[in-house]
Design an enzyme around this catalytic site. Structure first.
Site, mmCIF file in Angstrom:
data_model
loop_
_atom_site.group_PDB
_atom_site.id
_atom_site.type_symbol
_atom_site.label_atom_id
_atom_site.label_comp_id
_atom_site.label_asym_id
_atom_site.label_seq_id
_atom_site.Cartn_x
_atom_site.Cartn_y
_atom_site.Cartn_z
ATOM 1 N N GLY A 48 0.836 -1.376 0.205
ATOM 2 C CA GLY A 48 0.012 -0.005 0.110
ATOM 3 C C GLY A 48 0.895 1.299 -0.110
ATOM 4 O O GLY A 48 0.464 2.272 -0.679
ATOM 5 N N ASP A 103 0.650 3.551 4.516
ATOM 6 C CA ASP A 103 -0.424 4.091 3.704
ATOM 7 C C ASP A 103 -1.382 4.681 4.631
ATOM 8 O O ASP A 103 -1.996 5.660 4.523
ATOM 9 C CB ASP A 103 -0.942 3.095 2.642
ATOM 10 C CG ASP A 103 -1.502 1.638 3.039
ATOM 11 O OD1 ASP A 103 -1.249 1.516 4.245
ATOM 12 O OD2 ASP A 103 -1.834 0.942 2.236
ATOM 13 N N ASP A 106 -5.109 2.130 10.590
ATOM 14 C CA ASP A 106 -6.498 1.550 10.982
ATOM 15 C C ASP A 106 -6.664 0.952 12.196
ATOM 16 O O ASP A 106 -6.601 1.924 13.292
ATOM 17 C CB ASP A 106 -6.926 0.540 9.846
ATOM 18 C CG ASP A 106 -8.366 0.081 10.168
ATOM 19 O OD1 ASP A 106 -9.181 0.365 9.109
ATOM 20 O OD2 ASP A 106 -8.690 -0.734 10.741
ATOM 21 N N LYS A 134 -7.119 6.523 10.791
ATOM 22 C CA LYS A 134 -8.553 6.501 10.940
ATOM 23 C C LYS A 134 -8.715 6.399 12.568
ATOM 24 O O LYS A 134 -8.489 5.450 13.194
ATOM 25 C CB LYS A 134 -9.168 5.165 10.473
ATOM 26 C CG LYS A 134 -9.227 5.141 9.078
ATOM 27 C CD LYS A 134 -10.060 3.750 8.636
ATOM 28 C CE LYS A 134 -9.687 3.313 7.156
ATOM 29 N NZ LYS A 134 -10.372 1.930 6.768
ATOM 30 N N PHE A 155 -14.351 2.308 4.439
ATOM 31 C CA PHE A 155 -13.097 1.659 3.594
ATOM 32 C C PHE A 155 -12.758 2.485 2.344
ATOM 33 O O PHE A 155 -13.960 2.897 1.556
ATOM 34 C CB PHE A 155 -13.696 0.274 3.231
ATOM 35 C CG PHE A 155 -12.693 -0.436 2.485
ATOM 36 C CD1 PHE A 155 -11.658 -1.232 3.101
ATOM 37 C CD2 PHE A 155 -12.691 -0.571 1.120
ATOM 38 C CE1 PHE A 155 -10.703 -1.810 2.605
ATOM 39 C CE2 PHE A 155 -11.731 -1.298 0.416
ATOM 40 C CZ PHE A 155 -10.719 -2.065 1.166
ATOM 41 N N ASP A 162 -5.960 -0.863 -1.733
ATOM 42 C CA ASP A 162 -6.481 -1.683 -2.736
ATOM 43 C C ASP A 162 -7.763 -2.221 -2.106
ATOM 44 O O ASP A 162 -7.936 -2.283 -0.799
ATOM 45 C CB ASP A 162 -5.840 -2.866 -3.261
ATOM 46 C CG ASP A 162 -5.771 -3.968 -1.933
ATOM 47 O OD1 ASP A 162 -4.955 -3.420 -0.972
ATOM 48 O OD2 ASP A 162 -5.958 -4.983 -2.116
ATOM 49 N N ARG A 168 -5.164 0.178 -6.574
ATOM 50 C CA ARG A 168 -4.069 0.863 -6.126
ATOM 51 C C ARG A 168 -3.395 1.740 -7.191
ATOM 52 O O ARG A 168 -2.471 2.792 -6.708
ATOM 53 C CB ARG A 168 -2.826 -0.408 -5.969
ATOM 54 C CG ARG A 168 -3.147 -1.284 -4.992
ATOM 55 C CD ARG A 168 -1.808 -2.121 -4.608
ATOM 56 N NE ARG A 168 -2.014 -3.216 -4.020
ATOM 57 C CZ ARG A 168 -2.281 -3.281 -2.661
ATOM 58 N NH1 ARG A 168 -2.299 -2.382 -1.949
ATOM 59 N NH2 ARG A 168 -2.465 -4.638 -1.967
HETATM 60 P P1 IMP Z 1 -4.115 -1.868 10.738
HETATM 61 O O1 IMP Z 1 -3.168 -3.110 10.988
HETATM 62 O O2 IMP Z 1 -5.582 -2.425 11.187
HETATM 63 O O3 IMP Z 1 -3.673 -0.722 11.184
HETATM 64 O O4 IMP Z 1 -4.215 -1.795 8.940
HETATM 65 C C1 IMP Z 1 -3.458 -1.331 8.369
HETATM 66 C C2 IMP Z 1 -3.429 -1.920 6.731
HETATM 67 O O5 IMP Z 1 -4.724 -2.459 6.433
HETATM 68 C C3 IMP Z 1 -2.964 -0.956 6.084
HETATM 69 O O6 IMP Z 1 -1.621 -1.065 5.562
HETATM 70 C C4 IMP Z 1 -3.816 -1.219 4.724
HETATM 71 O O7 IMP Z 1 -3.082 -1.972 3.930
HETATM 72 C C5 IMP Z 1 -5.055 -1.916 5.368
HETATM 73 N N1 IMP Z 1 -6.106 -1.241 5.316
HETATM 74 C C6 IMP Z 1 -6.644 -0.498 6.399
HETATM 75 N N2 IMP Z 1 -7.614 0.604 6.250
HETATM 76 C C7 IMP Z 1 -7.681 0.265 4.660
HETATM 77 C C8 IMP Z 1 -8.902 0.954 3.921
HETATM 78 O O8 IMP Z 1 -9.787 1.642 4.124
HETATM 79 N N3 IMP Z 1 -8.668 0.449 2.387
HETATM 80 C C9 IMP Z 1 -7.773 -0.424 2.071
HETATM 81 N N4 IMP Z 1 -6.991 -1.100 2.896
HETATM 82 C C10 IMP Z 1 -6.972 -0.633 4.170
HETATM 83 MG MG MG Z 2 -0.849 -1.404 3.992
#
Ligand code: IMP
Ligand code: MG
Length: 178
Positions: A48, A103, A106, A134, A155, A162, A168
């Site tokens: 990402g 990128d 979350d 987020k 999302f 992606d 992407r």
């Molecule tokens: P986390 O580990 O929950 O913080 O998620 C991080 C990863 O999930 C990011 O590097 C993204 O690849 C993916 N991700 C989180 N939110 C989104 C979204 O809204 N769209 C697409 N990919 C996401």
């Molecule tokens: Mg990522």
């Protein structure tokens, strides 16, 4: 409103490329000011963060290195809550000023996992830069040093992000149509 269809879903324009570039430039200027005199090692999270990394580094004005690591934590539009390492780090981070490039943050699980691994390798310091954040989904307690844009808990796709492999390449960021 500009729309794109990817697989079974429709997404609508959310952040235009010009606004992404402005946000990235602010992040770059902050890094340039705070890390002046250092030789940072940027660690970019594939897939990402490839676009964010490319655009950010063009505005970094100190000698620096970049390396890539690959994790996966998403299946479709929901976090799986698990992180699997796919490609490991192959540079020595001991004593280095490390800047993680992501990128989007979350839940924060991906970065929390990476921090655990990096801390064992004795870097001088670890900073975190993310293009998107987020806050309402964030469940961890690490500090995010540089944030491009804070977004709601929806999302999104585009600019490196992606939906099951697609989107992407989009230069703008799109959100799931409601
Ligand atoms: P986390 O580990 O929950 O913080 O998620 C991080 C990863 O999930 C990011 O590097 C993204 O690849 C993916 N991700 C989180 N939110 C989104 C979204 O809204 N769209 C697409 N990919 C996401
Ligand atoms: Mg990522």
């Amino acid at each position: 409103m500009k729309k794109v269809a990817l697989h079974d879903k429709t997404f609508v324009l959310f952040i235009a490329n010009a606004d992404i570039q402005t946000a990235i430039d602010k992040v770059a200027q902050k890094i340039n000011a705070e890390l002046a005199g250092e030789r940072p090692l940027f660690i970019s999270l594939l897939n990402g963060a490839f676009m964010f990394t490319a655009d950010l580094l063009k505005s970094i004005d100190m000698p620096c290195e970049v390396s890539f690591i690959k994790y996966a934590s998403y299946a479709g539009v929901h976090s799986t809550g698990e992180v699997a390492e796919l490609i490991g780090l192959n540079v020595d981070v001991k004593g280095r000023t490390v800047v993680i490039l992501e990128d989007i943050i979350d839940t924060g699980i991906t970065i929390a996992n990476l921090l655990k691994e990096l801390e064992h390798l004795s870097p001088k310091t670890i900073k975190i830069a993310t293009m998107l954040y987020k806050p309402n989904a964030f469940k961890e307690d690490f500090t995010i040093d540089y944030v491009g844009v804070e977004i709601p808990n929806d999302f999104i796709v585009g600019y490196g992000l992606d939906y099951d492999g697609l989107g992407r390449n989009l230069k703008d960021i799109y959100t799931l149509e409601k």
